[in-house]
Design a protein around this motif. Structure first.
Motif, PDB file in Angstrom:
ATOM      1  N   ARG A 143      40.067  49.492  38.027  1.00 41.36           N
ATOM      2  CA  ARG A 143      41.492  49.653  38.335  1.00 41.36           C
ATOM      3  C   ARG A 143      42.074  48.319  38.811  1.00 41.36           C
ATOM      4  O   ARG A 143      41.410  47.562  39.505  1.00 41.36           O
ATOM      5  CB  ARG A 143      41.665  50.716  39.412  1.00 41.36           C
ATOM      6  CG  ARG A 143      41.492  52.128  38.852  1.00 41.36           C
ATOM      7  CD  ARG A 143      41.515  53.141  39.959  1.00 41.36           C
ATOM      8  NE  ARG A 143      40.443  52.915  40.904  1.00 41.36           N
ATOM      9  CZ  ARG A 143      40.429  53.398  42.138  1.00 41.36           C
ATOM     10  NH1 ARG A 143      41.456  54.105  42.577  1.00 41.36           N
ATOM     11  NH2 ARG A 143      39.414  53.179  42.944  1.00 41.36           N
ATOM     12  N   ASN A 144      43.324  48.043  38.416  1.00 36.59           N
ATOM     13  CA  ASN A 144      43.944  46.765  38.787  1.00 36.59           C
ATOM     14  C   ASN A 144      44.832  46.920  40.017  1.00 36.59           C
ATOM     15  O   ASN A 144      45.959  46.433  40.053  1.00 36.59           O
ATOM     16  CB  ASN A 144      44.779  46.229  37.604  1.00 36.59           C
ATOM     17  CG  ASN A 144      43.852  45.666  36.539  1.00 36.59           C
ATOM     18  OD1 ASN A 144      42.762  45.191  36.847  1.00 36.59           O
ATOM     19  ND2 ASN A 144      44.288  45.731  35.300  1.00 36.59           N
ATOM     20  N   ASN A 145      44.374  47.612  41.045  1.00 36.53           N
ATOM     21  CA  ASN A 145      45.217  47.707  42.236  1.00 36.53           C
ATOM     22  C   ASN A 145      45.112  46.417  43.059  1.00 36.53           C
ATOM     23  O   ASN A 145      44.149  45.652  42.907  1.00 36.53           O
ATOM     24  CB  ASN A 145      44.876  48.966  43.047  1.00 36.53           C
ATOM     25  CG  ASN A 145      43.473  48.916  43.590  1.00 36.53           C
ATOM     26  OD1 ASN A 145      43.065  47.894  44.128  1.00 36.53           O
ATOM     27  ND2 ASN A 145      42.747  49.989  43.435  1.00 36.53           N
ATOM     28  N   PRO A 146      46.086  46.123  43.900  1.00 36.61           N
ATOM     29  CA  PRO A 146      46.137  44.842  44.618  1.00 36.61           C
ATOM     30  C   PRO A 146      44.875  44.577  45.446  1.00 36.61           C
ATOM     31  O   PRO A 146      44.410  43.440  45.514  1.00 36.61           O
ATOM     32  CB  PRO A 146      47.368  45.011  45.524  1.00 36.61           C
ATOM     33  CG  PRO A 146      48.190  46.051  44.870  1.00 36.61           C
ATOM     34  CD  PRO A 146      47.257  46.964  44.173  1.00 36.61           C
ATOM     35  N   ALA A 147      44.306  45.624  46.055  1.00 35.57           N
ATOM     36  CA  ALA A 147      43.123  45.429  46.896  1.00 35.57           C
ATOM     37  C   ALA A 147      41.945  44.931  46.065  1.00 35.57           C
ATOM     38  O   ALA A 147      41.201  44.035  46.467  1.00 35.57           O
ATOM     39  CB  ALA A 147      42.767  46.731  47.597  1.00 35.57           C
ATOM     40  N   THR A 148      41.786  45.521  44.853  1.00 33.45           N
ATOM     41  CA  THR A 148      40.690  45.124  43.970  1.00 33.45           C
ATOM     42  C   THR A 148      40.868  43.674  43.531  1.00 33.45           C
ATOM     43  O   THR A 148      39.918  42.890  43.512  1.00 33.45           O
ATOM     44  CB  THR A 148      40.642  46.041  42.729  1.00 33.45           C
ATOM     45  OG1 THR A 148      40.717  47.382  43.168  1.00 33.45           O
ATOM     46  CG2 THR A 148      39.377  45.834  41.924  1.00 33.45           C
ATOM     47  N   ILE A 149      42.113  43.328  43.154  1.00 33.61           N
ATOM     48  CA  ILE A 149      42.392  41.963  42.699  1.00 33.61           C
ATOM     49  C   ILE A 149      42.120  40.976  43.838  1.00 33.61           C
ATOM     50  O   ILE A 149      41.462  39.950  43.644  1.00 33.61           O
ATOM     51  CB  ILE A 149      43.856  41.838  42.189  1.00 33.61           C
ATOM     52  CG1 ILE A 149      44.015  42.684  40.922  1.00 33.61           C
ATOM     53  CG2 ILE A 149      44.217  40.390  41.909  1.00 33.61           C
ATOM     54  CD1 ILE A 149      45.446  42.893  40.490  1.00 33.61           C
ATOM     55  N   ALA A 150      42.579  41.305  45.044  1.00 35.29           N
ATOM     56  CA  ALA A 150      42.391  40.414  46.198  1.00 35.29           C
ATOM     57  C   ALA A 150      40.905  40.234  46.484  1.00 35.29           C
ATOM     58  O   ALA A 150      40.433  39.113  46.751  1.00 35.29           O
ATOM     59  CB  ALA A 150      43.092  40.995  47.425  1.00 35.29           C
ATOM     60  N   GLY A 171      36.435  33.096  44.579  1.00 36.36           N
ATOM     61  CA  GLY A 171      36.816  31.876  45.289  1.00 36.36           C
ATOM     62  C   GLY A 171      35.682  31.390  46.181  1.00 36.36           C
ATOM     63  O   GLY A 171      35.310  30.210  46.160  1.00 36.36           O
ATOM     64  N   PHE A 172      35.086  32.317  46.916  1.00 33.17           N
ATOM     65  CA  PHE A 172      34.005  31.967  47.844  1.00 33.17           C
ATOM     66  C   PHE A 172      32.773  31.465  47.076  1.00 33.17           C
ATOM     67  O   PHE A 172      32.208  30.416  47.404  1.00 33.17           O
ATOM     68  CB  PHE A 172      33.642  33.197  48.689  1.00 33.17           C
ATOM     69  CG  PHE A 172      32.576  32.930  49.709  1.00 33.17           C
ATOM     70  CD1 PHE A 172      32.868  32.202  50.864  1.00 33.17           C
ATOM     71  CD2 PHE A 172      31.283  33.384  49.512  1.00 33.17           C
ATOM     72  CE1 PHE A 172      31.883  31.942  51.796  1.00 33.17           C
ATOM     73  CE2 PHE A 172      30.289  33.126  50.440  1.00 33.17           C
ATOM     74  CZ  PHE A 172      30.597  32.398  51.591  1.00 33.17           C
ATOM     75  N   VAL A 173      32.418  32.236  46.020  1.00 35.57           N
ATOM     76  CA  VAL A 173      31.244  31.847  45.229  1.00 35.57           C
ATOM     77  C   VAL A 173      31.479  30.486  44.570  1.00 35.57           C
ATOM     78  O   VAL A 173      30.598  29.621  44.542  1.00 35.57           O
ATOM     79  CB  VAL A 173      30.924  32.944  44.175  1.00 35.57           C
ATOM     80  CG1 VAL A 173      29.867  32.471  43.184  1.00 35.57           C
ATOM     81  CG2 VAL A 173      30.458  34.222  44.858  1.00 35.57           C
TER      82      VAL A 173
END
Lengths: 358, 273
Positions: free
Chosen positions: B2-9, B16-18
């Motif tokens: 699902r492309n909800n904002p929480a998943t994208i974030a 980013g971290f990796v």
């Protein structure tokens, strides 16, 4: 002729005795099955015969030669393990010939014996594969082949079918029975599955808590168990046990009265049983018939229709569950009230300690 | 997905971290490779672009350093240390796991405790011991203290827990003695464990610096790490030459890892499945 004898064989770990004095004679060509619940010591006893566990006391002889301290490879045995224990880095051919290579058998002889075993077990096309490229059943056949090539006096099987699915287990069971006939080999086989024991064995050794409870042919154990444990362990579904008490009739005849089943009286024909003695009456599910002089009023709780027969799990008013096997169970349904009858001649009587009373 | 904002974030944060961690890991290597192509002055200025001084740096490195000798010294020390460490530690790990007893368990715990002693505390006693044995300035002195590795023994013991006991039983029934079971069954079955241990020990031995610095005193016996260090600590260090040396010194471990990475990962996950 290869004979194996165990005389007062015991095994202790520290102060804890797990095999408590086993005496057993196994004759040449016999298919002997050690059966019992988990932790009864059957695998430990097999490993002691193989030389993988030390014998704390007692004697193990094979062909009248004391084997207690003899190296496993020099006892004339071969073993098939539950997890197959195939060497994963070797091909089927290498696995089967490995023991012979270490025994210094010439290469041509190894090839011949591996070929023969592969023919018997139909492993020819698989000889150059590694174990990970085989199915469970094929691996088990390789494990058996590895035992065959050594031409052992005695084959030891440690729950060899436990890792296989139900269909394959039945197939391999037939294969092992065929193999026994073909090789006329002495086989000692450990299982906790009493169906395997009943179908394969010439002789069953029932164990519990490190003690041999009874030794006999499958049907002897089924028809004439020495105690309540054997009666309950052999047979599926298991024997029904009904609590009762001995009473004397007006004419001096002996009855077992079942107070929890409305005071039903079962003539048991025991000699010397004192009135008031608590007993357990054992009756197998298939012994319930439409006709019989003893009857129990029950309510069906659950049904298992197997096609040819039906197992009815029925309860008496006291809440006790009784299993009944019937050929005419298709019309039954849960909640039906039935009268189950049996012939008292089929009933077995056990004392409070589980010993059979005759 | 699902492309909800929480998943994208969450995905942005994870990647980013990796990515940042990967960059931090790879950056020194990139800097080394770029540095090898630049002059010492450019490197000091922080130039991070390919330069034109690679040939000069290589020529200077080969002039200043007896390359075949130092590589041979490093190879000798590393191969002996690796082979002996694997042999001793795998035997010990197998023994501790298979032949259990309370006394051996205590010995094992005592051995693990040695992991807590810093090498700095061992240097002087070791140096005195080597001196008494007349081994100072020899490669034997470099190799000897490394072969009894508590960590590698621990690693082998943990891996041996996954070695099926039925294989050992089957081998006994097949007529093998204990040492034959180890050699013909355990070693090949546990090859992924050996591969992972090989990489760890090889890299440690190749990169070993402090102990060789103390016991190797003549130029004839020095290993590549010591030579690079001496180049970097010269009065006017030529960082371009140092980067060439560092790059060349990295090649053997990179090659080993490249060829054995599959076994390394498998070994870390466990040899037996």
């Amino acid at each position: 002729m290869t004979e194996l004898q165990l005389s007062d064989v015991r095994k202790s770990y520290g102060g804890f005795e797990v095999i408590k004095g086993v005496d057993l004679d196994i004759k040449s060509g016999e298919f002997v099955v050690f059966v019992g619940p988990s932790g009864c010591g059957k695998s430990t006893l097999l490993r002691m015969i193989a030389g993988l566990e030390e014998i704390t006391s007692g004697d193990l002889t094979i062909d009248d030669v004391l084997m207690n301290d003899v190296d496993p490879s020099k006892r004339g045995i071969a073993m098939v393990f539950q997890s197959y224990a195939l060497y994963p880095h070797m091909t089927v051919r290498e696995n089967m010939g490995f023991a012979l290579r270490f025994a210094g058998v010439p290469k041509a002889e190894i090839e011949k014996r591996v070929g023969e075993a592969a023919n018997i077990l139909e492993l020819g096309p698989l000889l150059d594969r590694k174990p990970k490229q085989l199915s469970g059943g094929q691996r088990q056949r390789v494990a058996i082949g590895r035992a065959i090539v050594r031409h052992p006096k005695i084959f030891l099987f440690d729950e060899p079918l436990s890792n296989l699915d139900a269909e394959l287990r039945v197939h391999m069971r037939i294969e092992i029975a065929r193999l026994h006939k073909q090789l006329a080999a002495t086989i000692i086989y450990v299982t906790h599955d009493q169906v395997e024991a009943m179908t394969l064995a010439d002789k069953i050794v029932v164990m519990r808590g490190g003690v041999v409870e009874q030794v006999g042919s499958p049907l002897d154990l089924y028809d004439d168990p020495a105690n309540q444990f054997v009666a309950g362990f052999i047979g599926s579904p298991k024997m029904n046990f009904l609590k009762g008490v001995i009473e004397a009739g007006d004419g001096g005849e002996c009855y077992a009265r079942l107070p929890e089943y409305g005071g039903v009286k079962i003539p048991v024909g025991l000699k010397g049983a004192a009135p008031g003695t608590p007993v357990t009456i054992g009756i197998r599910p298939e012994h319930f018939k439409e006709e019989g002089s003893v009857s129990l009023d029950l309510t069906i709780d659950m049904l298992e229709h197997l096609g040819g027969e039906t197992f009815a799990y029925a309860r008496h008013g006291n809440g006790e569950l009784v299993v009944i096997e019937t050929k005419n169970g298709r019309g039954l349904k849960s909640g039906d009230r039935i009268t189950a009858r049996f012939d008292p001649a089929c009933a077995l009587v056990f004392d409070e300690g589980g010993k059979r009373l005759r | 997905m699902r492309n909800n904002p929480a998943t994208i974030a969450s995905a942005v944060f994870t990647y980013g971290f990796v990515g940042l961690m990967a960059f931090l890991s790879v950056f020194p290597f990139i800097w080394m490779v770029l540095g090898a192509t630049n002059s010492s002055i450019d490197i000091i200025k922080g130039r991070l672009m390919p330069g034109e001084a690679l040939a000069t740096n290589i020529a200077n490195f080969f002039t200043l350093v007896n390359v075949p000798l130092v590589f041979w010294n490093s190879a000798k020390v590393t191969i002996f240390a690796t082979v002996l460490t694997l042999a001793v530690s795998s035997l010990a790990g197998y023994g501790f796991e298979i032949f259990r007893s309370r006394r051996r368990e205590n010995l094992y715990r005592a051995m693990l405790l040695t992991l807590m002693i810093p090498f700095a505390a061992l240097m002087i006693p070791l140096f005195i011991m080597m001196g008494k044995m007349g081994l100072i300035n020899t490669h034997i002195a470099v190799v000897l203290p490394t072969i009894g590795s508590a960590f590698i023994v621990f690693y082998f013991r943990q891996s041996t827990k996954a070695f099926p006991s039925e294989l050992r039983d089957a081998a006994k029934v097949d007529g093998l003695k204990e040492w034959q079971i180890f050699l013909y069954i355990y070693v090949p079955v546990m090859r992924s464990t050996y591969a992972a241990a090989f990489i760890i020990v090889f890299m440690t031995a190749w990169n070993n610096y402090l102990w060789p610095l103390i016991v190797l005193q003549s130029n004839e016996t020095k290993t590549i790490t010591l030579v690079i260090s001496s180049l970097a600590s010269a009065y006017y260090p030529d960082y371009g030459v140092v980067m060439v040396g560092t790059f060349l010194a990295t090649l053997p471990t990179l090659t080993v890892f490249f060829f054995m990475q599959r076994q390394f990962v498998q070994g870390m996950l466990g040899s037996v499945k």
